[in-house]
Design an enzyme around this catalytic site. Structure first.
Site, mmCIF file in Angstrom:
data_model
loop_
_atom_site.group_PDB
_atom_site.id
_atom_site.type_symbol
_atom_site.label_atom_id
_atom_site.label_comp_id
_atom_site.label_asym_id
_atom_site.label_seq_id
_atom_site.Cartn_x
_atom_site.Cartn_y
_atom_site.Cartn_z
ATOM 1 C CB CYS A 65 -0.984 -0.033 1.165
ATOM 2 S SG CYS A 65 -2.411 1.010 0.868
ATOM 3 C CG HIS A 99 -3.365 -3.359 3.243
ATOM 4 N ND1 HIS A 99 -2.340 -2.956 4.074
ATOM 5 C CD2 HIS A 99 -3.982 -2.229 2.840
ATOM 6 C CE1 HIS A 99 -2.358 -1.634 4.180
ATOM 7 N NE2 HIS A 99 -3.344 -1.174 3.442
ATOM 8 C CD GLU A 145 -1.139 -6.248 5.129
ATOM 9 O OE1 GLU A 145 -0.820 -6.438 3.940
ATOM 10 O OE2 GLU A 145 -1.277 -5.104 5.613
HETATM 11 N N1 GLN Z 1 -1.732 6.738 3.090
HETATM 12 C C1 GLN Z 1 -1.852 6.007 1.871
HETATM 13 C C2 GLN Z 1 -3.227 6.151 1.236
HETATM 14 O O1 GLN Z 1 -4.159 6.521 1.885
HETATM 15 C C3 GLN Z 1 -1.523 4.547 2.086
HETATM 16 C C4 GLN Z 1 -2.546 3.852 2.903
HETATM 17 C C5 GLN Z 1 -2.076 2.532 3.428
HETATM 18 O O2 GLN Z 1 -0.901 2.220 3.376
HETATM 19 N N2 GLN Z 1 -2.986 1.746 3.935
HETATM 20 O O3 GLN Z 1 -3.387 5.855 0.082
#
Ligand code: GLN
Length: 551
Positions: A398, A525, A527
């Site tokens: 992400c 994500h 994970e």
């Molecule tokens: N801050 C970034 C976004 O909002 C990444 C978010 C995250 O890593 N979950 O896109």
């Protein structure tokens, strides 16, 4: 429907979630379909607006629910897929009741905690317990209900009262209460102290609930005399006083309970059927032994923000561990505070600076996990740069993907000051930008959340291989920003590959780098869907590449 309610006393963080998951797993090994509900007695609607550094990671579900990390434990232990409603909070219950009041559902009545809130809690549990979670659409047989917080808190009182009533609603033969408590050792003689448990059970019983089982967290196995005393003072059968002492790995917890005849005793209480053949349990045993037998070690540097609470990155840690177990190594996570890698810290905290850099340099692989906010961003970009330039395996999750793209824009395309508008609104090269469907005024539940499809763009890429030849994959999201679509062709022209995109081809989901041993980033994500025996593919790719450097 049978209910196994797990409450906790004395203090939080005793491993109630692991106990509850373990009992669920034991019942599942008998062939029953098991689901789980976590009750969190806070006023937040969900965990989405809570800091992971205070409360542990925000776990994300397929349906986009942002929930307590215990739901992650349930999904991993029971191999199920839960819904947002499986996490019940005070906020949700009250919203529902207040909404009903405004509609006029209780017209003429005074709306009260008892019976309106307590009824709503019970209705909620009954309704959610029957939602299929195993992917086959079958209704569960058993629902594990974990009550967060500790008994005696003001916050949990309505839930305790609801559960007290609930045992009559569903019938006592369908209801078993497991209370998790602490047995500390004090003094030179090392006496196991039962008083904290006595007090918490007293509190529970004053509220009208009597535990069927007492699970005692302790360093060493409970002594017979301790069990006797607990049985006497806590109104529990001695055989039902279970020792949950420290074990070598988490997979041993169900085994530990099994060894004390827990499964049989719960089966008796709930009038379920015991089974001789339990392949699921056998494979857990094997897994626990395998984990203990590992000798080699693979080190991953995790470059993030730290406050000492490792629960902040729980699923990431799990996904790394699952992957390491599969390659046959122990997972050694080396925490690197991102801000300490930045040039400024060379002056302000020189020791941290050199330690962080040496940790980064000596790791077998580098991981930049998800994150929000400014702190440490430049340090993360330096880490991604280090990985790219030195052919060190890199996984960006992400934010970690966004970081890798920014690094590439700055240092390969030469776009000075390239950044995400999240961190620099006036960047001359907005490489990562705000997504139109997000909200900047309302923080709760307004991100791009939950399971979305990613289409793998070509068979000629690492992602295709990692995901076992699937061209369509489904992973969970939680972000507000994305790679700027206007910059894709420029980035691609310089060798960054966008090998996974959403179904419209608009959103960049996976990046790879040509000619690098493993340089991988996911906007989602991965994970959250990792399982002990089925590690998340991108994590497995990282750990495998890292391990092959040692081999
Ligand atoms: N801050 C970034 C976004 O909002 C990444 C978010 C995250 O890593 N979950 O896109």
């Amino acid at each position: 429907m049978r209910y196994v309610v797990v409450s906790g006393g004395v203090l939080s963080g005793l491993g109630k979630g692991v106990t509850a998951s373990s009992i669920g797993m034991l019942l599942k090994s008998l062939g029953y379909k098991v689901t789980a509900i976590k009750i969190d007695p806070y006023l937040n609607s969900d965990a989405g607006t809570m800091s992971p550094f205070e409360h542990g990671e925000v776990f994300v579900l397929d349906d986009g629910g942002e929930v307590d990390l215990d739901l992650g434990n349930y999904e991993r232990f029971l191999d199920i897929t839960l819904t947002r409603d499986n996490n019940l909070t005070t906020g949700k219950v009250y919203s529902k009741v207040i909404e009903a009041e405004r509609r006029g559902d209780y017209l003429g009545k005074t709306v009260q905690v008892v019976p309106h809130i307590t009824d709503e809690i019970q209705d909620w549990i009954e309704r959610v317990a029957s939602i299929p979670v195993d992917g086959n659409g079958d209704q569960p047989d058993v629902c594990v209900v974990e009550l967060g917080g500790t008994v005696g808190d003001i916050e949990s009182a309505p839930f305790i009262e609801a559960l007290r009533q609930f045992q009559f609603r569903v019938g006592k033969e369908n209801f078993v209460l497991v209370h998790v408590s602490l047995v500390p050792v004090v003094g030179v003689v090392g006496e196991q102290k039962t008083k904290p448990s006595q007090h918490t059970v007293k509190e529970l019983r004053a509220a009208g609930l009597s535990p069927d089982f007492l699970v005692c967290r302790s360093e060493e196995p409970l002594k017979d005399a301790t069990k006797e005393k607990l049985a006497l003072f806590c109104h529990v059968d001695k055989t039902h006083v279970l020792s949950a002492h420290d074990v070598s790995n988490i997979y041993r917890v169900p085994i530990l309970l099994e060894e004390q005849n827990t499964t049989q005793m719960i089966v008796d209480k709930l009038q379920l059927e015991m089974r001789e053949e339990r392949p699921l349990f056998d494979s857990w045993k094997k897994m626990a032994d395998h984990v203990d037998s590992l000798e080699k070690e693979v080190t991953i540097a995790m470059v993030g923000k730290y406050t000492g609470l490792s629960d902040s990155y729980l699923s990431v840690i799990k996904a790394l561990q699952h992957s390491a177990f599969k390659v046959g190594a122990k997972m050694n996570i080396c925490w690197v505070e991102a801000a300490s890698l930045e040039p400024e810290s060379k002056e302000s905290e020189p020791e941290m600076y050199s330690q962080s850099w040496s940790d980064l340099q000596s790791a077998d692989g580098i991981l930049v996990p998800g994150g929000f906010g400014n702190r440490g961003i430049e340090g993360k970009i330096l880490a991604a740069n280090f990985a790219r330039v030195n052919n060190v395996p890199y996984l960006g999750v992400c934010l970690g993907l966004q970081i890798a793209v920014i690094e590439f824009a700055r240092n390969v395309l030469g776009l000075e000051g390239a950044n995400s508008t999240e961190f620099d609104e006036d960047t001359p090269h907005p490489t990562v930008i705000f997504m139109p469907e997000g909200s900047k005024t309302h923080m709760g539940g307004t991100m791009r959340l939950g399971s979305r499809q990613t289409n793998i763009q070509t068979e000629d890429c690492v992602a295709y291989e990692l995901y076992g030849g699937d061209m369509e994959i489904h992973e969970r999201h939680r972000h507000r920003y994305e790679v700027n679509p206007d910059m894709i062709s420029q980035l691609e022209g310089a060798g960054l590959r966008f090998v996974g995109k959403d179904t419209e081809g608009q959103r960049m989901e996976i990046i790879e780098l040509e000619g690098h041993p493993y340089f991988f980033g996911t906007q989602y994500h991965p994970e959250f869907k990792s399982r002990p025996t089925r590690p998340s593919p991108p994590f497995f790719g990282l750990v495998k590449a890292a391990f092959s450097r040692i081999e």
